[in-house]
Motif scaffolding. Structure first.
Motif, PDB file in Angstrom:
ATOM      1  N   CYS A  34       0.830  -1.211   0.000  1.00 46.69           N
ATOM      2  CA  CYS A  34       0.000   0.000   0.000  1.00 46.69           C
ATOM      3  C   CYS A  34       0.860   1.255   0.000  1.00 46.69           C
ATOM      4  O   CYS A  34       0.571   2.212  -0.723  1.00 46.69           O
ATOM      5  CB  CYS A  34      -0.931   0.002   1.207  1.00 46.69           C
ATOM      6  SG  CYS A  34      -2.247  -1.223   1.102  1.00 46.69           S
ATOM      7  N   ALA A  35       1.918   1.255   0.796  1.00 44.95           N
ATOM      8  CA  ALA A  35       2.811   2.425   0.839  1.00 44.95           C
ATOM      9  C   ALA A  35       3.482   2.630  -0.513  1.00 44.95           C
ATOM     10  O   ALA A  35       3.580   3.758  -1.007  1.00 44.95           O
ATOM     11  CB  ALA A  35       3.858   2.245   1.931  1.00 44.95           C
ATOM     12  N   ALA A  36       3.923   1.540  -1.126  1.00 47.36           N
ATOM     13  CA  ALA A  36       4.567   1.648  -2.436  1.00 47.36           C
ATOM     14  C   ALA A  36       3.589   2.167  -3.483  1.00 47.36           C
ATOM     15  O   ALA A  36       3.940   3.015  -4.312  1.00 47.36           O
ATOM     16  CB  ALA A  36       5.127   0.294  -2.863  1.00 47.36           C
ATOM     17  N   ALA A  37       2.348   1.694  -3.435  1.00 43.95           N
ATOM     18  CA  ALA A  37       1.345   2.174  -4.393  1.00 43.95           C
ATOM     19  C   ALA A  37       1.089   3.665  -4.211  1.00 43.95           C
ATOM     20  O   ALA A  37       0.986   4.411  -5.180  1.00 43.95           O
ATOM     21  CB  ALA A  37       0.044   1.383  -4.232  1.00 43.95           C
ATOM     22  N   LEU A  38       1.013   4.098  -2.962  1.00 40.80           N
ATOM     23  CA  LEU A  38       0.806   5.512  -2.681  1.00 40.80           C
ATOM     24  C   LEU A  38       1.954   6.354  -3.225  1.00 40.80           C
ATOM     25  O   LEU A  38       1.745   7.370  -3.874  1.00 40.80           O
ATOM     26  CB  LEU A  38       0.670   5.731  -1.173  1.00 40.80           C
ATOM     27  CG  LEU A  38       0.533   7.170  -0.700  1.00 40.80           C
ATOM     28  CD1 LEU A  38      -0.789   7.753  -1.176  1.00 40.80           C
ATOM     29  CD2 LEU A  38       0.610   7.216   0.820  1.00 40.80           C
TER      30      LEU A  38
ATOM     31  N   LEU B 287       6.124  11.650   3.184  1.00 40.13           N
ATOM     32  CA  LEU B 287       5.038  10.795   3.661  1.00 40.13           C
ATOM     33  C   LEU B 287       4.897  10.976   5.163  1.00 40.13           C
ATOM     34  O   LEU B 287       5.875  11.212   5.867  1.00 40.13           O
ATOM     35  CB  LEU B 287       5.336   9.333   3.331  1.00 40.13           C
ATOM     36  CG  LEU B 287       5.539   9.037   1.846  1.00 40.13           C
ATOM     37  CD1 LEU B 287       6.056   7.623   1.647  1.00 40.13           C
ATOM     38  CD2 LEU B 287       4.238   9.241   1.095  1.00 40.13           C
ATOM     39  N   GLY B 288       3.677  10.840   5.657  1.00 41.02           N
ATOM     40  CA  GLY B 288       3.415  11.068   7.066  1.00 41.02           C
ATOM     41  C   GLY B 288       3.369   9.804   7.894  1.00 41.02           C
ATOM     42  O   GLY B 288       2.989   8.734   7.418  1.00 41.02           O
TER      43      GLY B 288
ATOM     44  N   GLN C 132      -1.737  19.883  11.134  1.00 38.12           N
ATOM     45  CA  GLN C 132      -0.356  20.343  11.038  1.00 38.12           C
ATOM     46  C   GLN C 132       0.441  19.541  10.012  1.00 38.12           C
ATOM     47  O   GLN C 132       1.291  20.079   9.319  1.00 38.12           O
ATOM     48  CB  GLN C 132       0.335  20.241  12.399  1.00 38.12           C
ATOM     49  CG  GLN C 132      -0.244  21.141  13.456  1.00 38.12           C
ATOM     50  CD  GLN C 132       0.312  20.840  14.836  1.00 38.12           C
ATOM     51  OE1 GLN C 132       1.369  20.243  14.991  1.00 38.12           O
ATOM     52  NE2 GLN C 132      -0.418  21.246  15.859  1.00 38.12           N
ATOM     53  N   ILE C 133       0.173  18.242   9.915  1.00 39.45           N
ATOM     54  CA  ILE C 133       0.945  17.362   9.039  1.00 39.45           C
ATOM     55  C   ILE C 133       0.354  17.294   7.624  1.00 39.45           C
ATOM     56  O   ILE C 133       1.082  17.159   6.653  1.00 39.45           O
ATOM     57  CB  ILE C 133       1.082  15.949   9.658  1.00 39.45           C
ATOM     58  CG1 ILE C 133       2.157  15.142   8.953  1.00 39.45           C
ATOM     59  CG2 ILE C 133      -0.229  15.216   9.678  1.00 39.45           C
ATOM     60  CD1 ILE C 133       2.461  13.804   9.598  1.00 39.45           C
ATOM     61  N   GLU C 134      -0.952  17.423   7.509  1.00 40.89           N
ATOM     62  CA  GLU C 134      -1.644  17.228   6.223  1.00 40.89           C
ATOM     63  C   GLU C 134      -1.121  18.106   5.086  1.00 40.89           C
ATOM     64  O   GLU C 134      -0.937  17.616   3.975  1.00 40.89           O
ATOM     65  CB  GLU C 134      -3.149  17.423   6.425  1.00 40.89           C
ATOM     66  CG  GLU C 134      -3.980  17.089   5.217  1.00 40.89           C
ATOM     67  CD  GLU C 134      -4.311  18.321   4.395  1.00 40.89           C
ATOM     68  OE1 GLU C 134      -4.581  18.139   3.197  1.00 40.89           O
ATOM     69  OE2 GLU C 134      -4.303  19.433   4.936  1.00 40.89           O
ATOM     70  N   PRO C 135      -0.826  19.384   5.310  1.00 43.98           N
ATOM     71  CA  PRO C 135      -0.345  20.188   4.179  1.00 43.98           C
ATOM     72  C   PRO C 135       1.093  19.904   3.769  1.00 43.98           C
ATOM     73  O   PRO C 135       1.579  20.446   2.786  1.00 43.98           O
ATOM     74  CB  PRO C 135      -0.489  21.633   4.667  1.00 43.98           C
ATOM     75  CG  PRO C 135      -0.633  21.575   6.128  1.00 43.98           C
ATOM     76  CD  PRO C 135      -1.083  20.198   6.495  1.00 43.98           C
TER      77      PRO C 135
ATOM     78  N   LEU D 251       2.227  13.759   1.187  1.00 44.56           N
ATOM     79  CA  LEU D 251       1.421  13.169   0.125  1.00 44.56           C
ATOM     80  C   LEU D 251       0.330  12.284   0.716  1.00 44.56           C
ATOM     81  O   LEU D 251      -0.800  12.271   0.266  1.00 44.56           O
ATOM     82  CB  LEU D 251       2.317  12.349  -0.811  1.00 44.56           C
ATOM     83  CG  LEU D 251       1.615  11.528  -1.884  1.00 44.56           C
ATOM     84  CD1 LEU D 251       0.879  12.449  -2.849  1.00 44.56           C
ATOM     85  CD2 LEU D 251       2.610  10.646  -2.611  1.00 44.56           C
ATOM     86  N   GLY D 252       0.679  11.540   1.744  1.00 46.51           N
ATOM     87  CA  GLY D 252      -0.262  10.641   2.412  1.00 46.51           C
ATOM     88  C   GLY D 252       0.386  10.066   3.648  1.00 46.51           C
ATOM     89  O   GLY D 252       1.541  10.347   3.955  1.00 46.51           O
ATOM     90  N   LEU D 253      -0.355   9.257   4.383  1.00 53.02           N
ATOM     91  CA  LEU D 253       0.152   8.626   5.595  1.00 53.02           C
ATOM     92  C   LEU D 253       0.537   7.181   5.298  1.00 53.02           C
ATOM     93  O   LEU D 253      -0.228   6.460   4.667  1.00 53.02           O
ATOM     94  CB  LEU D 253      -0.901   8.656   6.693  1.00 53.02           C
ATOM     95  CG  LEU D 253      -1.333  10.041   7.172  1.00 53.02           C
ATOM     96  CD1 LEU D 253      -2.508   9.938   8.143  1.00 53.02           C
ATOM     97  CD2 LEU D 253      -0.184  10.769   7.837  1.00 53.02           C
ATOM     98  N   VAL D 254       1.710   6.778   5.759  1.00 52.17           N
ATOM     99  CA  VAL D 254       2.128   5.390   5.611  1.00 52.17           C
ATOM    100  C   VAL D 254       1.993   4.624   6.919  1.00 52.17           C
ATOM    101  O   VAL D 254       2.125   3.408   6.926  1.00 52.17           O
ATOM    102  CB  VAL D 254       3.575   5.251   5.071  1.00 52.17           C
ATOM    103  CG1 VAL D 254       3.668   5.744   3.659  1.00 52.17           C
ATOM    104  CG2 VAL D 254       4.576   5.935   5.971  1.00 52.17           C
ATOM    105  N   GLN D 255       1.758   5.353   8.000  1.00 50.92           N
ATOM    106  CA  GLN D 255       1.577   4.693   9.289  1.00 50.92           C
ATOM    107  C   GLN D 255       0.631   5.513  10.141  1.00 50.92           C
ATOM    108  O   GLN D 255       0.772   6.723  10.251  1.00 50.92           O
ATOM    109  CB  GLN D 255       2.920   4.541  10.005  1.00 50.92           C
ATOM    110  CG  GLN D 255       2.818   3.905  11.366  1.00 50.92           C
ATOM    111  CD  GLN D 255       4.138   3.931  12.114  1.00 50.92           C
ATOM    112  OE1 GLN D 255       5.197   3.922  11.519  1.00 50.92           O
ATOM    113  NE2 GLN D 255       4.081   3.963  13.411  1.00 50.92           N
TER     114      GLN D 255
END
Length: 126
Positions: free
Chosen positions: A9-13, A48-49, A107-110, A113-117
């Motif tokens: 999933c992380a790799a796809a993101l 990535l977050g 705070q992290i969202e902007p 790209l996305g969250l990996v964990q």
């Protein structure tokens, strides 16, 4: 099995960041090699977050998972990154408190790209 699924999933993101087509009028611009840059993606980096428990009851588990994420990032960067961009992790600690992500996510969202964990069922339920 879960680890393999999480890595896939992380790799796809991350690979979606290599797309050359914009997803609409969200403000992305064409960067190096025709790859769209936008939130969390620049010509040099893909960020990535990680929202994890570094100080609460699941500190030991979360630390291991975070170290695994960091090893994956180091390996990917050693192989040239993704689309010629280095991966970076933006790590925040919610301490396994269900309300803390309400203030951390904005705070992290902007920046990512996305969250990996994302550790913790009370946290993900919010």
């Amino acid at each position: 099995m879960r680890r393999t699924l999480a890595i896939a999933c992380a790799a796809a993101l991350v690979l979606t960041a290599c797309g050359t087509k914009g997803g609409g009028s969200d403000g992305g611009t064409e960067g190096a090699g025709g790859v769209t840059t936008d939130v969390g993606v620049t010509d040099a980096d893909i960020t990535l977050g990680v929202m994890t428990d570094q100080t609460g009851p699941f500190k030991a588990l979360s630390t291991g998972i975070t170290h695994g994420n960091q090893l994956w990032v180091e390996d990917a960067n050693a192989d040239g990154g993704i689309c010629g961009r280095d991966l970076k992790l933006e790590i925040v600690d919610h301490g396994y408190k269900a309300d803390t992500p309400k203030t951390l996510y904005p705070q992290i969202e902007p920046k990512v790209l996305g969250l990996v964990q994302l550790v913790g069922s009370p946290v993900t339920a919010r």
